[in-house]
Design a protein around this motif. Structure first.
Motif, PDB file in Angstrom:
ATOM      1  N   ARG A 262      -3.627   7.166  -8.316  1.00 20.75           N
ATOM      2  CA  ARG A 262      -4.052   5.796  -8.055  1.00 20.75           C
ATOM      3  C   ARG A 262      -3.215   4.835  -8.884  1.00 20.75           C
ATOM      4  NH1 ARG A 262      -6.883   4.198 -12.472  1.00 20.75           N
ATOM      5  NH2 ARG A 262      -7.610   5.833 -13.881  1.00 20.75           N
ATOM      6  N   ILE A 263      -3.395   3.539  -8.645  1.00 19.58           N
ATOM      7  CA  ILE A 263      -2.740   2.552  -9.484  1.00 19.58           C
ATOM      8  C   ILE A 263      -3.584   2.332 -10.738  1.00 19.58           C
ATOM      9  CG2 ILE A 263      -1.592   1.421  -7.537  1.00 19.58           C
ATOM     10  CD1 ILE A 263      -3.725  -0.788  -7.723  1.00 19.58           C
ATOM     11  N   SER A 264      -2.946   1.894 -11.806  1.00 18.72           N
ATOM     12  CA  SER A 264      -3.639   1.804 -13.095  1.00 18.72           C
ATOM     13  C   SER A 264      -4.640   0.656 -13.144  1.00 18.72           C
ATOM     14  CB  SER A 264      -2.615   1.636 -14.217  1.00 18.72           C
ATOM     15  OG  SER A 264      -2.004   0.357 -14.148  1.00 18.72           O
ATOM     16  N   LYS A 265      -4.337  -0.457 -12.482  1.00 19.99           N
ATOM     17  CA  LYS A 265      -5.127  -1.691 -12.563  1.00 19.99           C
ATOM     18  C   LYS A 265      -5.217  -2.211 -14.000  1.00 19.99           C
ATOM     19  CE  LYS A 265      -8.008  -0.971  -8.465  1.00 19.99           C
ATOM     20  NZ  LYS A 265      -9.381  -0.979  -7.923  1.00 19.99           N
ATOM     21  N   LYS A 266      -4.345  -1.710 -14.874  1.00 19.84           N
ATOM     22  CA  LYS A 266      -4.294  -2.190 -16.258  1.00 19.84           C
ATOM     23  C   LYS A 266      -3.244  -3.293 -16.348  1.00 19.84           C
ATOM     24  CE  LYS A 266      -7.301   0.812 -17.782  1.00 19.84           C
ATOM     25  NZ  LYS A 266      -8.636   0.387 -18.232  1.00 19.84           N
ATOM     26  N   HIS A 301      -3.146   8.608   5.140  1.00 20.10           N
ATOM     27  CA  HIS A 301      -4.322   8.484   6.005  1.00 20.10           C
ATOM     28  C   HIS A 301      -5.360   7.520   5.432  1.00 20.10           C
ATOM     29  CE1 HIS A 301      -2.731  11.817   8.312  1.00 20.10           C
ATOM     30  NE2 HIS A 301      -2.681  12.552   7.213  1.00 20.10           N
ATOM     31  N   PHE A 302      -4.939   6.631   4.519  1.00 19.86           N
ATOM     32  CA  PHE A 302      -5.809   5.598   3.971  1.00 19.86           C
ATOM     33  C   PHE A 302      -5.126   4.242   4.143  1.00 19.86           C
ATOM     34  CE2 PHE A 302      -7.355   9.293   1.606  1.00 19.86           C
ATOM     35  CZ  PHE A 302      -8.725   9.138   1.754  1.00 19.86           C
ATOM     36  N   LYS A 303      -5.775   3.348   4.880  1.00 22.79           N
ATOM     37  CA  LYS A 303      -5.166   2.043   5.125  1.00 22.79           C
ATOM     38  C   LYS A 303      -5.002   1.233   3.848  1.00 22.79           C
ATOM     39  CE  LYS A 303      -6.158   1.061   9.976  1.00 22.79           C
ATOM     40  NZ  LYS A 303      -6.785   0.099  10.922  1.00 22.79           N
ATOM     41  N   MET A 304      -6.007   1.255   2.979  1.00 26.77           N
ATOM     42  CA  MET A 304      -5.939   0.432   1.777  1.00 26.77           C
ATOM     43  C   MET A 304      -4.843   0.907   0.833  1.00 26.77           C
ATOM     44  SD  MET A 304      -7.738  -2.098   2.192  1.00 26.77           S
ATOM     45  CE  MET A 304      -7.177  -2.746   0.626  1.00 26.77           C
ATOM     46  N   LYS A 305      -4.565   2.198   0.797  1.00 26.89           N
ATOM     47  CA  LYS A 305      -3.437   2.680  -0.003  1.00 26.89           C
ATOM     48  C   LYS A 305      -2.133   2.112   0.534  1.00 26.89           C
ATOM     49  CE  LYS A 305      -5.006   7.000  -2.102  1.00 26.89           C
ATOM     50  NZ  LYS A 305      -4.722   8.435  -2.281  1.00 26.89           N
ATOM     51  N   ALA A 306      -2.031   2.056   1.859  1.00 24.82           N
ATOM     52  CA  ALA A 306      -0.824   1.497   2.473  1.00 24.82           C
ATOM     53  C   ALA A 306      -0.711   0.002   2.174  1.00 24.82           C
ATOM     54  CB  ALA A 306      -0.837   1.752   3.968  1.00 24.82           C
ATOM     55  N   VAL A 310       2.144  -2.117   0.148  1.00 23.93           N
ATOM     56  CA  VAL A 310       2.765  -3.334   0.680  1.00 23.93           C
ATOM     57  C   VAL A 310       2.690  -4.456  -0.352  1.00 23.93           C
ATOM     58  CG1 VAL A 310       2.512  -5.147   2.427  1.00 23.93           C
ATOM     59  CG2 VAL A 310       2.387  -2.749   3.094  1.00 23.93           C
ATOM     60  N   GLN A 311       1.572  -4.578  -1.045  1.00 23.37           N
ATOM     61  CA  GLN A 311       1.440  -5.600  -2.089  1.00 23.37           C
ATOM     62  C   GLN A 311       2.496  -5.407  -3.176  1.00 23.37           C
ATOM     63  OE1 GLN A 311      -2.605  -5.771  -3.611  1.00 23.37           O
ATOM     64  NE2 GLN A 311      -3.432  -5.423  -1.565  1.00 23.37           N
ATOM     65  N   LYS A 312       2.663  -4.166  -3.596  1.00 27.23           N
ATOM     66  CA  LYS A 312       3.671  -3.862  -4.618  1.00 27.23           C
ATOM     67  C   LYS A 312       5.073  -4.208  -4.132  1.00 27.23           C
ATOM     68  CE  LYS A 312       5.622   0.132  -7.041  1.00 27.23           C
ATOM     69  NZ  LYS A 312       5.519   1.596  -7.245  1.00 27.23           N
ATOM     70  N   LYS A 313       5.379  -3.845  -2.884  1.00 22.02           N
ATOM     71  CA  LYS A 313       6.691  -4.143  -2.313  1.00 22.02           C
ATOM     72  C   LYS A 313       6.907  -5.642  -2.174  1.00 22.02           C
ATOM     73  CE  LYS A 313      10.614  -3.052  -0.406  1.00 22.02           C
ATOM     74  NZ  LYS A 313      11.685  -2.430  -1.211  1.00 22.02           N
ATOM     75  N   LEU A 314       5.875  -6.348  -1.763  1.00 26.13           N
ATOM     76  CA  LEU A 314       5.960  -7.795  -1.615  1.00 26.13           C
ATOM     77  C   LEU A 314       6.195  -8.471  -2.958  1.00 26.13           C
ATOM     78  CD1 LEU A 314       5.686 -10.266   0.234  1.00 26.13           C
ATOM     79  CD2 LEU A 314       3.210 -10.159  -0.121  1.00 26.13           C
ATOM     80  N   LEU A 315       5.539  -7.985  -3.998  1.00 24.69           N
ATOM     81  CA  LEU A 315       5.711  -8.547  -5.336  1.00 24.69           C
ATOM     82  C   LEU A 315       7.148  -8.394  -5.820  1.00 24.69           C
ATOM     83  CD1 LEU A 315       4.481  -9.757  -7.928  1.00 24.69           C
ATOM     84  CD2 LEU A 315       3.900  -7.433  -8.627  1.00 24.69           C
ATOM     85  N   THR A 316       7.726  -7.214  -5.658  1.00 26.30           N
ATOM     86  CA  THR A 316       9.108  -6.997  -6.099  1.00 26.30           C
ATOM     87  C   THR A 316      10.100  -7.790  -5.250  1.00 26.30           C
ATOM     88  OG1 THR A 316       9.250  -4.995  -4.723  1.00 26.30           O
ATOM     89  CG2 THR A 316       8.586  -4.725  -7.026  1.00 26.30           C
ATOM     90  N   LEU A 317       9.779  -7.987  -3.976  1.00 25.18           N
ATOM     91  CA  LEU A 317      10.646  -8.797  -3.115  1.00 25.18           C
ATOM     92  C   LEU A 317      10.658 -10.250  -3.577  1.00 25.18           C
ATOM     93  CD1 LEU A 317      12.334  -9.431  -0.605  1.00 25.18           C
ATOM     94  CD2 LEU A 317      10.213  -9.519   0.711  1.00 25.18           C
ATOM     95  N   ILE A 318       9.492 -10.800  -3.881  1.00 26.17           N
ATOM     96  CA  ILE A 318       9.412 -12.177  -4.374  1.00 26.17           C
ATOM     97  C   ILE A 318      10.166 -12.317  -5.687  1.00 26.17           C
ATOM     98  CG2 ILE A 318       7.805 -13.910  -5.264  1.00 26.17           C
ATOM     99  CD1 ILE A 318       5.774 -12.904  -3.212  1.00 26.17           C
ATOM    100  N   TYR A 319      10.060 -11.310  -6.537  1.00 24.33           N
ATOM    101  CA  TYR A 319      10.792 -11.327  -7.809  1.00 24.33           C
ATOM    102  C   TYR A 319      12.301 -11.361  -7.570  1.00 24.33           C
ATOM    103  CZ  TYR A 319      12.619  -9.536 -12.265  1.00 24.33           C
ATOM    104  OH  TYR A 319      13.328  -9.361 -13.431  1.00 24.33           O
TER     105      TYR A 319
END
Length: 381
Positions: A262-266, A301-306, A310-319
């Motif tokens: 999972r992601i750390s959320k820290k 097989h989990f939409k929220m993981k996908a 996408v959120q992570k990819k979007l963040l690095t793209l904006i950066y």
């Protein structure tokens, strides 16, 4: 034993702060020289300055460590920063875990200050840099906007409950409707203030024009990311940014046991919150993100993981767009006439337009126009 450096740990609250002056020698032994309490005001800061100057007797470096206690630490941090002192600020949870690692069972302000002084002596902590006035104001507005949104959601839920209750509660319903309209108007006004603040700053205005070319990324997404990262000054690369936002992956494996990954959320929860809705939009409107989402979904097989990926990819793209001062290029399909007019155009793996140098242009001239202007894939992961 030879002394290496002096350290001052500061546990600060609304009215006062406890300070502990310590020294560490080449045997890694930390010795407390003095402790004192000062008022959290300009007069107390002046007395504090006289106190630590009295104990700082030689040319050894002096470091200060404060715990980020709400906004109460900011005035003292600014005071020390203006005096060109070496100041570090850490989160309360990090300080707590360090004190627990020392085996301290009791907790009070004096013990916390002593623990911070020892932590400052033993660790090489990053120095604190204050944010600009415009970024500070932007962060205040974005966090106020988030709080009002939460209140609006709460009021809306209360209205829903009253409208479906057993008895008619007209007076309560009217009061909640007025409150809901007030919150709606305030949210609109805050968004106008945020837009005016961005447009007054030429740098932010240019950055916003580039980043909003991503379909699904709007004003509030841009404002929150800039405010929470101090214009991305808090990070040096994408890995740090991912960790700062809490998107770094945490594994859970021991021997033959494999737990959930999972992601750390820290990290900064404001960033993760603001990227939730844009992730749905880019998957819908940006083909490259849609294909990326489908690959992750097919594998997990989990939409929220996908969507989190996408959120992570979007963040690095904006950066990347921020650092390169370029707009997002979804795809490029040219023809012979446009090739003659503007020359070959290429994009990197994140969809950012690249300016070809003379060597690239020379090599591309050796190929046919059809091959040079073939469709390019973006966001290849």
């Amino acid at each position: 034993m030879k002394n290496l450096k002096y350290s001052v740990g500061i546990d600060i609250s609304k009215n006062d702060f406890k300070a502990c002056f310590s020294v560490i020698d080449d045997g890694q032994k930390v010795t407390v020289k003095s402790s004192a309490t000062f008022v959290n005001s300009l007069k107390g800061f002046s007395e504090f300055s006289i106190w630590y100057d009295k104990h700082h007797k030689d040319d050894l470096p002096l470091f200060f460590l404060l715990e980020a206690t709400g906004v109460y630490y900011e005035h003292l941090a600014w005071f020390l920063y203006k005096k060109d002192e070496k100041v570090s600020v850490i989160l309360a949870n990090k300080a707590k875990r360090y004190l627990q690692s020392l085996g301290m069972k009791s907790k009070n302000d004096k013990i916390d200050a002593k623990g911070l002084a020892q932590m400052c002596s033993e660790k090489c902590l990053p120095l604190w840099n204050p944010i600009s006035k415009s970024i500070y104001e932007l962060r205040s507005l974005t966090r106020l906007h988030e709080d009002l949104q939460n209140q609006r959601t709460m009021v809306n839920n209360q209205l829903h409950a009253i409208s479906h209750s057993m008895y008619s509660l007209k007076q309560a319903q009217r009061s909640l409707q007025k409150l809901y309209i007030t919150l709606e108007n305030e949210l609109v006004n805050i968004e106008k203030d945020i837009l005016n603040l961005i447009e007054k700053d030429e740098k932010l205005k240019l950055k916003y024009a580039n980043i909003k070319t991503i379909k699904g990324v709007g004003l509030m997404t841009f404002a929150v990311l800039v405010a929470e990262t101090n214009g991305f000054e808090l990070v040096n690369n994408k890995s740090q940014l991912v960790s700062y936002a809490g998107y770094d992956v945490v594994e859970n494996q021991s021997g033959l046991r494999f737990g959930k990954t999972r992601i750390s959320k820290k990290g900064n929860a404001h960033i993760r919150r603001i990227l939730h809705m844009p992730s749905f939009c880019v998957v819908r409107y940006e083909p490259s993100f849609k294909s990326f989402f489908d690959r992750i979904h097919e594998r997990t097989h989990f939409k929220m993981k996908a969507y989190v990926a996408v959120q992570k990819k979007l963040l690095t793209l904006i950066y990347s767009l921020w650092k390169k001062d370029q707009s997002y290029v979804q795809d490029y399909i040219g023809n012979y006439s446009t090739a003659q007019a503007i020359g070959p155009i290429s994009v990197d793996s994140e969809g950012i337009q690249k300016k070809p140098d003379s060597k690239e242009l020379a090599s591309q001239d050796e190929h046919s126009i059809a091959r040079a202007m073939s469709p390019l894939s973006v966001c290849q992961i």
